[in-house]
Scaffold this motif. Structure first.
Motif, short mmCIF file in Angstrom:
data_model
loop_
_atom_site.label_atom_id
_atom_site.label_comp_id
_atom_site.label_asym_id
_atom_site.label_seq_id
_atom_site.Cartn_x
_atom_site.Cartn_y
_atom_site.Cartn_z
N GLN A 33 0.99 -1.03 -0.18
CA GLN A 33 0.06 -0.01 0.06
C GLN A 33 0.87 1.30 -0.02
O GLN A 33 1.88 1.24 0.64
CB GLN A 33 -1.00 -0.08 1.26
N LEU A 34 0.50 2.34 -0.84
CA LEU A 34 1.25 3.53 -0.63
C LEU A 34 0.26 4.70 -0.65
O LEU A 34 -0.73 4.68 -1.45
CB LEU A 34 1.88 3.74 -2.08
N ARG A 35 0.60 5.60 -0.12
CA ARG A 35 -0.10 6.65 0.33
C ARG A 35 0.98 7.97 0.09
O ARG A 35 1.78 8.09 0.70
CB ARG A 35 -0.69 6.83 1.84
N PHE A 36 0.16 8.85 -0.66
CA PHE A 36 0.74 10.20 -0.90
C PHE A 36 -0.32 11.15 -0.32
O PHE A 36 -1.05 11.61 -0.94
CB PHE A 36 0.94 10.14 -2.34
N LEU A 37 0.32 11.76 0.83
CA LEU A 37 -0.21 12.97 1.47
C LEU A 37 0.41 14.08 1.47
O LEU A 37 1.60 14.42 1.75
CB LEU A 37 -0.48 12.25 3.01
N LEU A 38 -0.47 15.04 1.13
CA LEU A 38 -0.06 16.59 1.18
C LEU A 38 -0.50 17.28 2.53
O LEU A 38 -1.36 16.86 3.27
CB LEU A 38 -0.33 17.27 -0.14
#
Length: 57
Positions: A33-38
């Protein structure tokens, strides 16, 4: 951590799962799983990787 000016964290995520039968009842599982949070101070991307074995009756 959130700052007091903008309390909304946004981003995108994805998940990939792979299952392989070792025998008729035994399954090997790999998932990531990969999360890209700003708009956060901890970090931009977070990755998770896991594996397991499942027995089907």
């Amino acid at each position: 951590m959130l700052d007091s000016t903008n309390n909304f964290i946004y981003g995108i995520g994805g998940r990939l799962s792979l299952e392989s039968y070792l025998t008729e009842h035994l399954v090997f599982i790999v998932h990531g799983q990969l999360r890209f949070l700003l708009n956060n101070h901890i970090g931009v991307s977070h990755a998770l990787l896991g594996f397991g074995i499942r027995f089907n009756f």
